[in-house]
Scaffold this active site. Structure first.
Site, PDB file in Angstrom:
ATOM      1  N   GLY A 102      40.046  42.560  43.733  1.00 52.99           N
ATOM      2  CA  GLY A 102      38.726  41.983  43.964  1.00 52.99           C
ATOM      3  C   GLY A 102      38.435  40.862  42.973  1.00 52.99           C
ATOM      4  NE  ARG A 136      40.674  44.444  36.591  1.00 56.08           N
ATOM      5  CZ  ARG A 136      40.341  45.709  36.643  1.00 56.08           C
ATOM      6  NH1 ARG A 136      40.396  46.342  37.799  1.00 56.08           N
ATOM      7  NH2 ARG A 136      39.982  46.372  35.569  1.00 56.08           N
ATOM      8  NE  ARG A 157      32.558  28.836  48.238  1.00 55.70           N
ATOM      9  CZ  ARG A 157      31.248  28.980  48.435  1.00 55.70           C
ATOM     10  NH1 ARG A 157      30.590  29.928  47.850  1.00 55.70           N
ATOM     11  NH2 ARG A 157      30.609  28.167  49.250  1.00 55.70           N
ATOM     12  NE  ARG A 195      39.807  47.495  47.897  1.00 56.83           N
ATOM     13  CZ  ARG A 195      39.169  47.231  46.764  1.00 56.83           C
ATOM     14  NH1 ARG A 195      39.382  46.110  46.118  1.00 56.83           N
ATOM     15  NH2 ARG A 195      38.310  48.098  46.255  1.00 56.83           N
ATOM     16  CB  SER A 199      38.041  50.075  40.583  1.00 58.19           C
ATOM     17  OG  SER A 199      36.955  49.262  40.949  1.00 58.19           O
ATOM     18  CG  ASP A 209      32.536  54.905  38.986  1.00 58.51           C
ATOM     19  OD1 ASP A 209      33.288  53.971  39.294  1.00 58.51           O
ATOM     20  OD2 ASP A 209      31.635  55.313  39.724  1.00 58.51           O
ATOM     21  NE  ARG A 218      36.862  48.973  33.176  1.00 57.26           N
ATOM     22  CZ  ARG A 218      35.787  49.369  32.538  1.00 57.26           C
ATOM     23  NH1 ARG A 218      35.323  50.591  32.685  1.00 57.26           N
ATOM     24  NH2 ARG A 218      35.132  48.553  31.732  1.00 57.26           N
TER      25      ARG A 218
HETATM   26  N1  HPA Z   1      30.322  52.360  44.577  1.00 56.88           N
HETATM   27  C1  HPA Z   1      30.980  51.397  45.214  1.00 56.88           C
HETATM   28  N2  HPA Z   1      32.128  50.911  44.789  1.00 56.88           N
HETATM   29  C2  HPA Z   1      32.658  51.396  43.674  1.00 56.88           C
HETATM   30  C3  HPA Z   1      32.031  52.401  42.950  1.00 56.88           C
HETATM   31  C4  HPA Z   1      30.787  52.911  43.425  1.00 56.88           C
HETATM   32  O1  HPA Z   1      30.172  53.795  42.830  1.00 56.88           O
HETATM   33  N3  HPA Z   1      32.790  52.658  41.861  1.00 56.88           N
HETATM   34  C5  HPA Z   1      33.866  51.840  41.941  1.00 56.88           C
HETATM   35  N4  HPA Z   1      33.783  51.083  43.025  1.00 56.88           N
END
Ligand code: HPA
Length: 236
Positions: A20, A24, A43, A87, A90, A204, A217
């Protein structure tokens, strides 16, 4: 050239890794690829082509969310003839089994986005990963001592959803994790008979509230990038 990518035809490899975050993309290109050339700065959505184990690979930022990813994937598919897209992203854990830094291979992707309802005139399409890529990624994980979670994810339009705990509905149906792109990636690639897979690292947990430190990370990101590169160069 396409509207959002200034690459010429042939500048982008058939195999693309799609994080994304454009920084990265730059990190993966500089850390893992040889003979790297930057083909896009439009962009700030950086894109690079280089080689990994002698195989040409491109790394392209997609931005966050289904609409941004869809712009880049549409142009990669229509203008540059890519054949596989992985892809590298995270996700937030929706199951207590998943801990920060675990790897998820997204077998399928549900969504609250209207994009597919518009595309399919109100009907439901079931976006899923390419089985060959999924199988290869699973094998690469095992060869590297990683036991990934394989299952469904939820691609949401809202990182900050107004209804607290709305994710619990998806958890009740066995959805492993939440993220914001895979449903669009799988749908667009299906339309073009191009293989795609999302390899995600848990950043998370919505279940426990745990999150990850920036140093860890980075380390876990290296592991995910390595899995993506090995997977895409192993498959035709
Ligand atoms: N929501 C959406 N996308 C995410 C989240 C989340 O809590 N954590 C990592 N990507």
């Amino acid at each position: 050239m396409s509207i959002h990518l200034e690459a010429k035809k042939g500048d982008i490899a058939p195999r693309v890794i799609l994080p994304g975050d454009p920084l990265r993309a730059e990190y993966i290109a500089k850390r893992f690829l040889k003979d790297t050339v930057c083909y896009n700065r439009v962009r700030g959505m950086l894109g690079f082509t280089g080689t990994y184990n002698g195989v040409p690979v491109s790394v392209q930022g997609s931005g966050m969310g289904l609409p941004s990813l869809s712009i880049y994937v549409h142009e990669l598919l229509h203008e540059y003839g890519v054949t596989s897209i992985l892809r590298a992203g995270s996700c937030g854990a929706l199951s207590e089994k998943l801990k920060p830094y675990d790897i998820v291979l997204a077998q399928s992707a549900s969504t609250d986005s209207a994009m597919n309802r518009i595309r399919f005139s109100g009907m439901d399409f079931a976006p899923c990963a390419d089985f060959g890529l999924l199988q290869s990624a699973f094998e690469v994980c095992n060869e590297n001592g990683v036991i990934p979670y394989v299952g469904s994810v939820f691609s949401t339009d809202s990182f900050y959803h107004p209804v607290r705990d709305n994710w619990k509905l998806w958890a009740e149906y066995g959805t492993l994790a939440i993220e914001m792109e895979s449903s669009a990636l799988y749908t667009l690639c299906a339309r073009h008979h191009v293989s795609s897979l999302s390899v995600l690292t848990v950043s998370d947990s919505l279940v426990t509230g745990e999150s990850t430190s920036s140093i860890e990370r980075e380390r876990s990101f290296d592991r995910m990038a390595h899995i993506c590169l090995e997977t895409c160069t192993k498959t035709v």
